[in-house]
Design an enzyme around this catalytic site. Structure first.
Site, PDB file in Angstrom:
ATOM      1  N   HIS A  88       9.308  -3.510   3.280  1.00  0.00           N
ATOM      2  CA  HIS A  88       8.849  -3.754   1.907  1.00  0.00           C
ATOM      3  C   HIS A  88      10.036  -4.104   1.009  1.00  0.00           C
ATOM      4  O   HIS A  88       9.972  -5.022   0.193  1.00  0.00           O
ATOM      5  CB  HIS A  88       8.185  -2.500   1.327  1.00  0.00           C
ATOM      6  CG  HIS A  88       6.935  -2.063   2.042  1.00  0.00           C
ATOM      7  ND1 HIS A  88       6.859  -0.894   2.754  1.00  0.00           N
ATOM      8  CD2 HIS A  88       5.711  -2.637   2.124  1.00  0.00           C
ATOM      9  CE1 HIS A  88       5.635  -0.762   3.244  1.00  0.00           C
ATOM     10  NE2 HIS A  88       4.919  -1.795   2.894  1.00  0.00           N
ATOM     11  N   ASP A 108       2.377  -9.268   9.157  1.00  0.00           N
ATOM     12  CA  ASP A 108       0.914  -9.402   9.100  1.00  0.00           C
ATOM     13  C   ASP A 108       0.571 -10.895   9.143  1.00  0.00           C
ATOM     14  O   ASP A 108       0.156 -11.481   8.150  1.00  0.00           O
ATOM     15  CB  ASP A 108       0.388  -8.721   7.835  1.00  0.00           C
ATOM     16  CG  ASP A 108       0.686  -7.234   7.846  1.00  0.00           C
ATOM     17  OD1 ASP A 108      -0.039  -6.487   8.491  1.00  0.00           O
ATOM     18  OD2 ASP A 108       1.705  -6.820   7.224  1.00  0.00           O
ATOM     19  N   SER A 159       6.690  -0.194   9.881  1.00  0.00           N
ATOM     20  CA  SER A 159       5.324  -0.118   9.377  1.00  0.00           C
ATOM     21  C   SER A 159       5.123   1.257   8.765  1.00  0.00           C
ATOM     22  O   SER A 159       5.665   2.257   9.259  1.00  0.00           O
ATOM     23  CB  SER A 159       4.347  -0.301  10.545  1.00  0.00           C
ATOM     24  OG  SER A 159       3.056   0.138  10.182  1.00  0.00           O
ATOM     25  N   GLN A 162      -2.917 -12.055   8.242  1.00  0.00           N
ATOM     26  CA  GLN A 162      -3.143 -11.771   6.815  1.00  0.00           C
ATOM     27  C   GLN A 162      -2.479 -12.838   5.942  1.00  0.00           C
ATOM     28  O   GLN A 162      -3.040 -13.257   4.921  1.00  0.00           O
ATOM     29  CB  GLN A 162      -2.596 -10.386   6.469  1.00  0.00           C
ATOM     30  CG  GLN A 162      -2.659 -10.041   4.997  1.00  0.00           C
ATOM     31  CD  GLN A 162      -2.323  -8.593   4.732  1.00  0.00           C
ATOM     32  OE1 GLN A 162      -3.162  -7.725   4.894  1.00  0.00           O
ATOM     33  NE2 GLN A 162      -1.094  -8.321   4.345  1.00  0.00           N
ATOM     34  N   MET A 210       0.842  -1.200   0.000  1.00  0.00           N
ATOM     35  CA  MET A 210       0.000   0.000   0.000  1.00  0.00           C
ATOM     36  C   MET A 210       0.878   1.252   0.000  1.00  0.00           C
ATOM     37  O   MET A 210       0.423   2.346   0.364  1.00  0.00           O
ATOM     38  CB  MET A 210      -0.927  -0.008   1.214  1.00  0.00           C
ATOM     39  CG  MET A 210      -1.874  -1.212   1.192  1.00  0.00           C
ATOM     40  SD  MET A 210      -3.414  -0.936   2.065  1.00  0.00           S
ATOM     41  CE  MET A 210      -2.830  -0.663   3.707  1.00  0.00           C
ATOM     42  N   GLY A 211       2.131   1.086  -0.418  1.00  0.00           N
ATOM     43  CA  GLY A 211       3.025   2.245  -0.525  1.00  0.00           C
ATOM     44  C   GLY A 211       3.541   2.709   0.827  1.00  0.00           C
ATOM     45  O   GLY A 211       3.498   1.966   1.803  1.00  0.00           O
ATOM     46  N   GLY A 270       4.859 -10.424   4.160  1.00  0.00           N
ATOM     47  CA  GLY A 270       5.619 -10.214   5.389  1.00  0.00           C
ATOM     48  C   GLY A 270       4.942 -10.900   6.579  1.00  0.00           C
ATOM     49  O   GLY A 270       3.725 -10.801   6.749  1.00  0.00           O
TER      50      GLY A 270
HETATM   51  P1  AMP Z   1       1.569  -2.956   3.471  1.00  0.00           P
HETATM   52  O1  AMP Z   1       2.106  -1.937   2.527  1.00  0.00           O
HETATM   53  O2  AMP Z   1       1.642  -2.560   4.900  1.00  0.00           O
HETATM   54  O3  AMP Z   1       0.224  -3.493   3.043  1.00  0.00           O
HETATM   55  O4  AMP Z   1       2.562  -4.192   3.367  1.00  0.00           O
HETATM   56  C1  AMP Z   1       2.892  -4.803   2.146  1.00  0.00           C
HETATM   57  C2  AMP Z   1       3.663  -6.080   2.424  1.00  0.00           C
HETATM   58  O5  AMP Z   1       4.848  -5.748   3.170  1.00  0.00           O
HETATM   59  C3  AMP Z   1       2.871  -7.077   3.289  1.00  0.00           C
HETATM   60  O6  AMP Z   1       3.132  -8.396   2.823  1.00  0.00           O
HETATM   61  C4  AMP Z   1       3.436  -6.840   4.655  1.00  0.00           C
HETATM   62  O7  AMP Z   1       3.326  -7.953   5.508  1.00  0.00           O
HETATM   63  C5  AMP Z   1       4.901  -6.543   4.335  1.00  0.00           C
HETATM   64  N1  AMP Z   1       5.531  -5.826   5.445  1.00  0.00           N
HETATM   65  C6  AMP Z   1       5.038  -4.737   6.099  1.00  0.00           C
HETATM   66  N2  AMP Z   1       5.864  -4.385   7.115  1.00  0.00           N
HETATM   67  C7  AMP Z   1       6.895  -5.265   7.089  1.00  0.00           C
HETATM   68  C8  AMP Z   1       8.066  -5.436   7.887  1.00  0.00           C
HETATM   69  N3  AMP Z   1       8.347  -4.630   8.911  1.00  0.00           N
HETATM   70  N4  AMP Z   1       8.906  -6.460   7.581  1.00  0.00           N
HETATM   71  C9  AMP Z   1       8.629  -7.293   6.538  1.00  0.00           C
HETATM   72  N5  AMP Z   1       7.553  -7.189   5.753  1.00  0.00           N
HETATM   73  C10 AMP Z   1       6.684  -6.192   6.021  1.00  0.00           C
END
Ligand code: AMP
Length: 284
Positions: free
Chosen positions: A37, A154, A189, A157, A30-31, A151
């Site tokens: 990421h 989550d 995050s 998820q 989600m950017g 990741g």
């Molecule tokens: P999001 O942009 O928050 O929806 O995350 C996109 C992807 O990045 C998802 O698969 C998350 O689980 C992963 N992700 C978010 N934070 C982290 C982190 N601190 N370490 C590893 N992966 C992450």
């Protein structure tokens, strides 16, 4: 780095790559990108020699149960593209809401999640996982990846998306990547951008209470640990804990004894001011 805004163009391009024998690794986001990421992009690139990594940036409105959370979700597109380029991401998909939902938001998929669809974040964020399933199904239909990198941050998820992949028989292998943390232990995050320096330091307590359990877990029963650490968190006025649970890592059912499960995981959700954070730690 190639950027696509239209799904039809992306689909054509990916089918050419596949015809050349390339494998597609997909990292949906989600950017507001951070090192967490980027670690997923890195793992995708390194996974196979003929891998082409596709990342998407799309803030999916249907997974936000809290309108304010959606409105305040950080957007840093220029910095994101820069990071993706430096991270050697080959393809970025940047769709608009209309591109993903040309017929509106109504069409939700029906995937039976069982207990994992009723507990923890499913209970505290009604409709959230239905929105996640809706958007991930659409993205997987477009990208058709061989590998999907998610990741562990989550945790629930990941379980939901694995169920989705099974339910629709996608020929996609789900790879779960470890959580990247700040030096303080705070899980990286996008929502951390909304915290002050002081709040970030306070938020590191979420990791600390989980780590205290993990490092000495057998000295107390799971539910005793839960009560003890919830009390610790209650002493910190800036933190409002939504849940702290010690569960079976395969089912998310709470456990009463350490030998009740092959894998035990601590999951936590808490608000620091207006910002809701989640984290987890696998004990074994
Ligand atoms: P999001 O942009 O928050 O929806 O995350 C996109 C992807 O990045 C998802 O698969 C998350 O689980 C992963 N992700 C978010 N934070 C982290 C982190 N601190 N370490 C590893 N992966 C992450």
């Amino acid at each position: 780095m190639k950027i696509f805004e239209k799904q039809s163009n992306l689909i054509d391009y990916i089918s050419k790559l596949k015809a050349e024998g390339k494998k597609i690794g997909f990292v949906p986001t989600m950017g507001a990108l951070h090192q967490g990421h980027l670690s997923l992009i890195k793992q995708s690139n390194a996974f196979a020699e003929n891998m082409v990594t596709v990342s998407s940036i799309f803030v999916n409105p249907t997974q936000f149960n809290d309108k304010k959370d959606f409105e305040k979700y950080p957007i840093t597109l220029d910095a994101d593209l820069e990071q993706l380029m430096h991270g050697n991401c080959a393809i970025v998909f940047l769709p608009t809401v209309e591109e993903i939902y040309p017929k509106g938001f109504e069409n939700k998929e029906n995937v039976d999640l069982g207990f994992i669809g009723t507990t923890l974040d499913a209970a505290h964020r009604p409709g959230h996982f239905e929105g996640v399933i809706q958007v991930v199904k659409i993205l997987l239909d477009i990208v058709g990846p061989d590998f999907l990198f998610l990741g562990q941050k989550d945790f629930q998820q990941c379980m939901v998306i694995k169920k989705l992949v099974e339910h629709f028989n996608f020929s996609t292998e789900v790879i779960i990547c470890p959580t990247k943390r700040e030096e303080s232990g705070l899980a990286m995050s996008s929502r951390n951008m909304r915290l002050t320096q002081n709040e970030r330091a306070i938020a590191a307590n979420l990791y600390k209470v989980m780590n205290a359990i993990k490092s000495d877990f057998s000295s107390l029963k799971p539910q005793e640990w839960k009560s003890k650490q919830l009390e610790k968190l209650q002493e910190i006025p800036e933190i409002t804990t939504e849940y702290l649970e010690i569960v079976n890592g395969a089912t998310l059912e709470p456990i009463n004894d350490w030998h009740d499960a092959k894998s035990a995981v601590i999951l936590i959700a808490a608000k620091i001011g207006q910002v809701r954070l989640i984290d987890n730690l696998i004990i074994y």
